[in-house]
Design a protein around this motif. Structure first.
Motif, PDB file in Angstrom:
ATOM      1  N   VAL A   1     -34.166  15.758  38.239  1.00 39.03           N
ATOM      2  CA  VAL A   1     -35.504  15.822  37.676  1.00 39.03           C
ATOM      3  C   VAL A   1     -36.129  17.161  37.975  1.00 39.03           C
TER       4      VAL A   1
ATOM      5  N   ASN B   1     -34.740  19.846  35.601  1.00 47.12           N
ATOM      6  CA  ASN B   1     -35.249  19.741  34.241  1.00 47.12           C
ATOM      7  C   ASN B   1     -36.728  20.077  34.180  1.00 47.12           C
TER       8      ASN B   1
ATOM      9  N   ALA C   1     -29.330  13.157  37.958  1.00 47.83           N
ATOM     10  CA  ALA C   1     -30.301  13.491  36.917  1.00 47.83           C
ATOM     11  C   ALA C   1     -31.393  14.305  37.570  1.00 47.83           C
TER      12      ALA C   1
ATOM     13  N   SER D   1     -33.427  14.599  30.832  1.00 47.35           N
ATOM     14  CA  SER D   1     -32.466  13.999  31.746  1.00 47.35           C
ATOM     15  C   SER D   1     -32.088  12.607  31.241  1.00 47.35           C
ATOM     16  N   LEU D   2     -31.010  12.061  31.810  1.00 48.58           N
ATOM     17  CA  LEU D   2     -30.600  10.703  31.419  1.00 48.58           C
ATOM     18  C   LEU D   2     -31.721   9.718  31.712  1.00 48.58           C
TER      19      LEU D   2
ATOM     20  N   PHE E   1     -28.998  17.642  25.041  1.00 49.50           N
ATOM     21  CA  PHE E   1     -28.566  19.041  25.022  1.00 49.50           C
ATOM     22  C   PHE E   1     -29.458  19.986  24.235  1.00 49.50           C
TER      23      PHE E   1
ATOM     24  N   ILE F   1     -25.918  24.056  32.327  1.00 48.07           N
ATOM     25  CA  ILE F   1     -26.153  22.621  32.356  1.00 48.07           C
ATOM     26  C   ILE F   1     -24.812  21.918  32.412  1.00 48.07           C
ATOM     27  N   ASN F   2     -24.791  20.750  32.967  1.00 45.35           N
ATOM     28  CA  ASN F   2     -23.551  19.989  33.040  1.00 45.35           C
ATOM     29  C   ASN F   2     -23.692  18.700  32.279  1.00 45.35           C
ATOM     30  N   VAL F   3     -22.604  18.242  31.739  1.00 43.34           N
ATOM     31  CA  VAL F   3     -22.612  17.039  30.932  1.00 43.34           C
ATOM     32  C   VAL F   3     -22.361  15.842  31.799  1.00 43.34           C
ATOM     33  N   ASP F   4     -23.083  14.794  31.522  1.00 46.53           N
ATOM     34  CA  ASP F   4     -22.851  13.548  32.217  1.00 46.53           C
ATOM     35  C   ASP F   4     -22.065  12.657  31.298  1.00 46.53           C
TER      36      ASP F   4
ATOM     37  N   ASP G   1     -33.041  19.037  26.374  1.00 42.63           N
ATOM     38  CA  ASP G   1     -32.901  19.160  27.834  1.00 42.63           C
ATOM     39  C   ASP G   1     -33.532  18.009  28.618  1.00 42.63           C
TER      40      ASP G   1
ATOM     41  N   LYS H   1     -20.991  12.506  37.588  1.00 37.65           N
ATOM     42  CA  LYS H   1     -22.370  12.211  37.211  1.00 37.65           C
ATOM     43  C   LYS H   1     -23.292  13.311  37.721  1.00 37.65           C
ATOM     44  N   ILE H   2     -24.103  13.740  36.847  1.00 36.87           N
ATOM     45  CA  ILE H   2     -25.149  14.647  37.286  1.00 36.87           C
ATOM     46  C   ILE H   2     -26.199  13.832  38.005  1.00 36.87           C
TER      47      ILE H   2
END
Lengths: 173, 421
Positions: free
Chosen positions: B228, B231, B226, A138-139, A133, B398-401, A136, B223-224
């Motif tokens: 890419v 981001n 992700a 990604s997972l 957060f 933004i969204n939380v995963d 920024d 789930k986002i």
């Protein structure tokens, strides 16, 4: 007047301009000491350049810098005692401020205080939360940097968020 | 507001503010200098240099850091390639295309090499920096953006943008502050347009990619994907924002220097300077008008907004002319430069029409919001008041995963990235 030069140093300096703030912030909330964080940020880039100068190949500069910074942070943790768990400090108190009062508190919060709040979260939630957060990432990127699965990161984020809310409420009680 | 919504709000504000922590200018310079020194002490070996160039998919056996005469070789090679059509074919390629290295290493090298004069070199570098951003935008619209191609384009953009800055500084150091101002002003307009477009593209990608998946363990998660692409675009948008802020700051200082140096020479020198600026802005407005009206394939919404920007330019021009007639020559000069930038932005909107078309509503909304912020900031400086820290009107969602037991929850936050020098 210089003509265009394509030396990798220019590209590396460009990477420094792009990532230096993020790396510094990452070190700061993990370590909690500005001077140390400055030194670590500098060391991160020096180590990255050393690797490149010796012929190392870097596919993803950002992830690479975070990995170096993470290793430096781990070394620093080993030199220190682990921070005490703050769970015992996060008990609910009798008085619960209203939403308006919380709004007022959050408005007074400045950048350094916000980052300091984040740095109070125990590891490994702090790392996951900050990378997701604040930086920024990604997972997938966090997973690549830390070597943990995306599921594990997701769980840490969820738990970290709960702890951060508790810390905020506790600090403003 | 529910408790959960409120907690989400607290969290988003904390993260937004935390991003405001950055290195100070002096800290950054100090670290930069130490790294520079370290690089000097630990240079790349020749073999590593070759390998590093190959890593970036650069095919340039003809470019070396040897004498000037050797640097002419790429230009001649380009001439040969042009005759065979290769260089021409390379000109519209994008990162990842086979001939892309020909475009950036040979075509663009030749362009810089054949730019004579400090100002023309600076303008050429600015064109190259712009081209990098247009390539990224095109790839994003075509859904072909991946981390590797972006990394190459991004580092190249950063290098080009830094070259523009160096060239502007050198123009100023050589005493040619008017050229420095001209280059900086146009570059600022283009960075602003690209910044808005990248933000709009980023928002579009994010909205499209949010989806729900069920994990193999059977736990229901939100789930986002992700994203890419989202981001990456956020990162390049931040990079553009950094250069935009720097360019704006330099331009503001340069304009003040032009005014003060004019005041220190002959009595009517500032009027002459303002008159020259007036002629330039009139010419720029004519160019922009021609660009808008001659392009029939432009979407009507984009055309309308480009015309609105042009009207703003004309209004500021009139304001400047009034100042000029009342001998407020310094203010007139500043207004003419502002009008020139607005006209340039109108022109650039037409140039990027294909990419803007895919995200027109978001683009125009962000542009208007940023104009308002700019106006508010100017008014704030004039009134010597400070703006509140937590401006929740900007930013990217933004969204939380999160992984949760049966009840799923989305935490949706509004944040903005703040990167300051």
């Amino acid at each position: 007047m210089k003509n265009k030069e394509n030396h990798p140093k220019d590209a590396f300096v460009g990477a420094f301009d792009l990532h230096s703030n993020a790396i510094f912030r990452y070190c700061l909330y993990r370590i909690g000491d500005r001077e140390k964080a400055l030194d670590m940020s500098q060391d991160t880039f020096m180590k990255a350049w050393k690797f490149i100068s010796l012929g190392g190949s870097v596919e993803n500069m950002k992830a690479f810098l975070y990995k170096i910074a993470t290793n430096l942070i781990i070394d620093e943790y080993r030199r220190r005692k682990s921070p005490e768990s703050l769970d015992n400090l996060l008990e609910e108190k009798g008085f619960e401020p209203s939403i308006d009062e919380y709004e007022h508190m959050i408005n007074r919060l400045d950048a350094e205080q916000a980052l300091a709040m984040l740095s109070q979260i125990p590891e490994p939630y702090k790392q996951a939360l900050g990378m997701r957060f604040v930086e920024d990432l990604s997972l997938k990127e966090i997973s690549e940097i830390t070597g943990e699965s995306e599921n594990t990161i997701a769980v840490r984020i969820h738990r970290g968020l709960a702890k951060l809310v508790k810390i905020f409420k506790h600090q403003n009680d | 507001m529910t408790n959960e919504q409120f907690e989400n709000k607290i969290l988003s504000q904390i993260f937004q503010k935390a991003r405001g922590v950055t290195l100070t200018i002096s800290e950054k310079i100090k670290i930069h200098n130490r790294i520079d020194q370290y690089i000097e002490e630990n240079p790349l070996s020749y073999s590593t240099l070759q390998k590093t160039k190959q890593k970036y998919k650069v095919v340039s056996p003809f470019y070396t850091r040897l004498s000037f005469s050797m640097k002419l070789v790429p230009a001649f090679f380009v001439a040969l390639l042009f005759l065979s059509g290769t260089s021409f074919a390379a000109q519209n390629t994008l990162p990842g295309d086979f001939l892309y290295p020909v475009k950036i290493r040979l075509n663009e090298n030749a362009q810089t090499l054949f730019s004579f004069g400090a100002k023309n070199i600076a303008l050429t570098e600015a064109v190259h920096a712009n081209t990098r951003l247009m390539e990224i935008e095109k790839l994003s619209v075509q859904k072909k953006l991946n981390p590797e191609t972006l990394e190459v384009a991004k580092i190249s953009f950063n290098t080009e943008a830094l070259n523009v800055k160096k060239n502007i500084d050198e123009l100023k150091a050589s005493g040619d502050i008017e050229s420095a101002d001209e280059v900086g002003s146009d570059f600022e307009s283009s960075l602003k347009t690209h910044h808005t477009l990248l933000k709009a593209l980023s928002q579009k990608d994010e909205e499209q990619d949010l989806k729900i998946a069920t994990t193999s363990t059977g736990t229901t998660t939100q789930k986002i994907n992700a994203n890419v692409s989202e981001n990456i675009l956020t990162n390049i948008t931040d990079a553009v924002d950094v250069h935009l802020k720097n360019t704006t700051a330099t331009r503001e200082i340069t304009e003040k220097e032009i005014v003060s140096s004019s005041l220190n020479t002959q009595p009517d020198a500032l009027k002459v300077t303002a008159d020259i600026a007036l002629k330039k802005v009139q010419s720029k407005i004519n160019e922009a008008e021609k660009s808008i009206n001659s392009n029939e394939s432009v979407d009507e919404t984009i055309k309308a907004d480009a015309n609105l920007k042009l009207r703003q330019a004309k209004e500021i021009l009139i304001e400047g002319q009034l100042k000029l007639s009342s001998n407020s020559n310094g203010e007139a000069f500043t207004l003419f430069k502002s009008a020139q930038r607005k006209a340039e932005e109108a022109k650039l909107m037409i140039k990027s029409k294909d990419e803007i078309k895919t995200v027109a509503p978001a683009f125009l909304k962000i542009y208007k919001e940023e104009d308002k912020v700019e106006e508010a900031s100017k008014a704030s400086i004039e009134n010597s008041s400070t703006t509140p820290l937590n401006n929740s009107n900007t930013g990217t969602k933004i969204n939380v995963d999160i992984e949760v037991p049966p009840t799923t929850t989305i935490i949706s936050t509004t944040t903005s990235s703040i990167e300051t020098f």
